[in-house]
Design a protein around this motif. Structure first.
Motif, PDB file in Angstrom:
ATOM      1  N   GLY A  22      39.067  63.616  18.981  1.00  0.00           N
ATOM      2  CA  GLY A  22      39.136  62.754  20.152  1.00  0.00           C
ATOM      3  C   GLY A  22      37.819  62.235  20.660  1.00  0.00           C
ATOM      4  N   PHE A  23      36.790  62.130  19.806  1.00  0.00           N
ATOM      5  CA  PHE A  23      35.488  61.676  20.267  1.00  0.00           C
ATOM      6  C   PHE A  23      35.000  60.481  19.462  1.00  0.00           C
ATOM      7  N   ASN A  24      35.884  59.522  19.210  1.00  0.00           N
ATOM      8  CA  ASN A  24      35.520  58.292  18.517  1.00  0.00           C
ATOM      9  C   ASN A  24      34.897  57.306  19.508  1.00  0.00           C
ATOM     10  N   PHE A  62      28.819  64.768  18.131  1.00  0.00           N
ATOM     11  CA  PHE A  62      28.794  63.338  17.809  1.00  0.00           C
ATOM     12  C   PHE A  62      27.526  62.723  18.371  1.00  0.00           C
ATOM     13  N   GLY A  63      27.068  61.667  17.690  1.00  0.00           N
ATOM     14  CA  GLY A  63      25.857  60.971  18.085  1.00  0.00           C
ATOM     15  C   GLY A  63      24.674  61.283  17.180  1.00  0.00           C
ATOM     16  N   THR A  64      23.820  60.292  17.006  1.00  0.00           N
ATOM     17  CA  THR A  64      22.542  60.417  16.303  1.00  0.00           C
ATOM     18  C   THR A  64      21.547  59.517  17.013  1.00  0.00           C
ATOM     19  N   PHE A  65      20.297  59.534  16.567  1.00  0.00           N
ATOM     20  CA  PHE A  65      19.293  58.677  17.191  1.00  0.00           C
ATOM     21  C   PHE A  65      19.474  57.239  16.737  1.00  0.00           C
ATOM     22  N   GLY A  66      19.396  56.310  17.709  1.00  0.00           N
ATOM     23  CA  GLY A  66      19.452  54.891  17.381  1.00  0.00           C
ATOM     24  C   GLY A  66      20.114  54.088  18.477  1.00  0.00           C
ATOM     25  N   GLY A  67      20.189  52.779  18.262  1.00  0.00           N
ATOM     26  CA  GLY A  67      20.752  51.877  19.248  1.00  0.00           C
ATOM     27  C   GLY A  67      22.080  51.278  18.876  1.00  0.00           C
ATOM     28  N   ASP A  68      22.656  51.710  17.755  1.00  0.00           N
ATOM     29  CA  ASP A  68      23.961  51.201  17.344  1.00  0.00           C
ATOM     30  C   ASP A  68      25.066  51.886  18.140  1.00  0.00           C
ATOM     31  N   PRO A  69      26.297  51.383  18.041  1.00  0.00           N
ATOM     32  CA  PRO A  69      27.416  52.053  18.712  1.00  0.00           C
ATOM     33  C   PRO A  69      27.524  53.514  18.290  1.00  0.00           C
ATOM     34  N   LYS A  74      38.890  60.528  28.353  1.00  0.00           N
ATOM     35  CA  LYS A  74      37.799  59.646  27.947  1.00  0.00           C
ATOM     36  C   LYS A  74      36.461  60.266  28.326  1.00  0.00           C
ATOM     37  N   VAL A  75      35.463  60.054  27.453  1.00  0.00           N
ATOM     38  CA  VAL A  75      34.134  60.623  27.651  1.00  0.00           C
ATOM     39  C   VAL A  75      33.135  59.482  27.820  1.00  0.00           C
ATOM     40  N   ALA A  76      32.380  59.509  28.909  1.00  0.00           N
ATOM     41  CA  ALA A  76      31.341  58.509  29.158  1.00  0.00           C
ATOM     42  C   ALA A  76      29.978  59.173  29.091  1.00  0.00           C
ATOM     43  N   VAL A  77      29.025  58.526  28.404  1.00  0.00           N
ATOM     44  CA  VAL A  77      27.663  59.036  28.267  1.00  0.00           C
ATOM     45  C   VAL A  77      26.693  57.933  28.679  1.00  0.00           C
ATOM     46  N   THR A  78      25.816  58.235  29.636  1.00  0.00           N
ATOM     47  CA  THR A  78      24.790  57.269  30.013  1.00  0.00           C
ATOM     48  C   THR A  78      23.579  57.422  29.109  1.00  0.00           C
ATOM     49  N   ASP A  79      22.933  56.299  28.824  1.00  0.00           N
ATOM     50  CA  ASP A  79      21.712  56.309  28.016  1.00  0.00           C
ATOM     51  C   ASP A  79      20.569  55.761  28.859  1.00  0.00           C
ATOM     52  N   PHE A  80      19.667  56.650  29.228  1.00  0.00           N
ATOM     53  CA  PHE A  80      18.575  56.357  30.144  1.00  0.00           C
ATOM     54  C   PHE A  80      17.687  55.228  29.645  1.00  0.00           C
ATOM     55  N   PHE A  81      17.424  55.183  28.347  1.00  0.00           N
ATOM     56  CA  PHE A  81      16.490  54.202  27.802  1.00  0.00           C
ATOM     57  C   PHE A  81      17.161  52.923  27.338  1.00  0.00           C
ATOM     58  N   VAL A 123      31.491  54.831  25.868  1.00  0.00           N
ATOM     59  CA  VAL A 123      32.742  55.539  26.144  1.00  0.00           C
ATOM     60  C   VAL A 123      33.359  55.953  24.819  1.00  0.00           C
ATOM     61  N   PHE A 124      33.791  57.207  24.747  1.00  0.00           N
ATOM     62  CA  PHE A 124      34.380  57.790  23.552  1.00  0.00           C
ATOM     63  C   PHE A 124      35.767  58.319  23.896  1.00  0.00           C
ATOM     64  N   GLY A 125      36.601  58.415  22.869  1.00  0.00           N
ATOM     65  CA  GLY A 125      37.951  58.946  23.080  1.00  0.00           C
ATOM     66  C   GLY A 125      38.724  59.003  21.792  1.00  0.00           C
ATOM     67  N   GLY A 126      40.012  59.330  21.919  1.00  0.00           N
ATOM     68  CA  GLY A 126      40.866  59.456  20.745  1.00  0.00           C
ATOM     69  C   GLY A 126      41.373  58.129  20.239  1.00  0.00           C
TER      70      GLY A 126
END
Length: 316
Positions: free
Chosen positions: A35-37, A277-284, A300-307, A313-316
């Motif tokens: 559920g973290f797509n 989930f997640g890696t370094f970079g600016g892509d989705p 639903k999961v929301a993650v803010t990116d400071f930079f 937003v991620f989800g199933g």
């Protein structure tokens, strides 16, 4: 507050009477890791509607709207479940409803929005439309005071938890600011902290604290008693290099932003690693400065990116 060689746990009798009825802790139950797509992202750099300058805190309302601290613009913005801008509130200053540096955000069961303001060492409470209601705090290390109020969370009973990393403590309050106690202590032992940056509460009442300087998460019961810790420094599964934002989802999983590994890690309620989930970079689906994390009632999961000045937003 002077340094301690052991943790000081001081929850008031009033707080204990409520949490005792709410806490049902089950260390053995495990939830799935699916559920973290990546679903979508929104935001860009700027000061207009839906734009950000260093987004920090995030929280979902019971209705599914997303509330985001826009630190650089000294405001809070609110979006619908699809990322469409709804409204904003706040401006730079020290008056009621103004911000010096808005950080952590939480939403009470009644819909009131709680904002930690590092710049003025206080907590402010707003109604669901962003109208100022009340405030409490002030600079200091005494009960109800703050040196660096960063993370906020809400208990099932509607109390407010505030993580103060510089003071190495987590305090508990009523919505009106009445101080109910604290978990405090500097160190690396059970119940001790080194820069506790954020705090989350599960629906069962378990308190999870991101212990940034010790690269771990600590769990406490609703009476503020230490339960267990998980993590450790590193980049492997279940290890951390700067556990920053933290959230608990409706399935009982604990989601932790692993800041300097540029990922989100997912654990069951007992601290067992499930997924990442997640890696370094600016892509989705990638991050350069993951900061805050929030989970809606629908998962639903929301993650803010400071930079990158965006929310993903991620989800199933």
């Amino acid at each position: 507050m002077k340094n301690c060689t052991h943790a000081a746990v001081r929850w008031s009798a009033a707080a204990l009477s409520i949490v005792a009825a709410l806490l049902v802790f089950d260390r053995g139950t495990r939830a799935g890791a699916e559920g973290f797509n990546f679903l979508f992202s929104f935001g860009s750099s700027g000061g207009g509607q839906g734009e950000f300058l260093q987004p920090t805190g995030a929280a979902f309302t019971p209705a599914g709207d997303l509330v985001v601290s826009d630190q650089g613009n000294k405001r809070v913005q609110v979006f619908d479940e699809n990322g469409a801008f709804l409204f904003a509130f706040g401006s730079f200053g020290t008056g009621p409803g103004q911000f010096g540096s808005p950080q952590g955000i939480a939403v009470l069961p009644n819909g009131h929005i709680v904002v930690a303001d590092v710049g003025t060492s206080r907590i402010q409470v707003f109604d669901r439309r962003g109208a100022f209601l009340s405030q409490f705090g002030g600079p200091g290390t005494g009960p109800g005071q703050f040196t660096f109020p960063e993370g906020v969370a809400v208990t099932p009973a509607g109390r407010i938890l505030v993580a103060d990393p510089v003071a190495s403590r987590v305090q508990l309050f009523e919505e009106d600011g009445t101080s109910l106690g604290e978990i405090a202590g500097v160190g690396s032992g059970p119940g001790e902290f080194s820069f506790p940056f954020d705090v989350a509460v599960s629906q069962r009442g378990t308190i999870y604290v991101g212990d940034y300087g010790n690269n771990r998460v600590q769990a406490f019961d609703g009476s503020a008693q230490f339960l267990f810790a998980f993590g450790g420094g590193g980049s492997g599964p279940g290890q951390f290099d700067g556990p920053l934002g933290i959230a608990a989802d409706p399935a009982g999983r604990v989601l932790v932003i692993d800041q300097n590994n540029y990922r989100v890690q997912v654990f069951d309620r007992a601290g067992n690693f499930l997924a990442q989930f997640g890696t370094f970079g600016g892509d989705p689906g990638q991050f350069t400065g993951p900061w805050a994390i929030a989970v809606s009632l629908s998962g639903k999961v929301a993650v803010t990116d400071f930079f990158l000045n965006r929310v993903q937003v991620f989800g199933g």
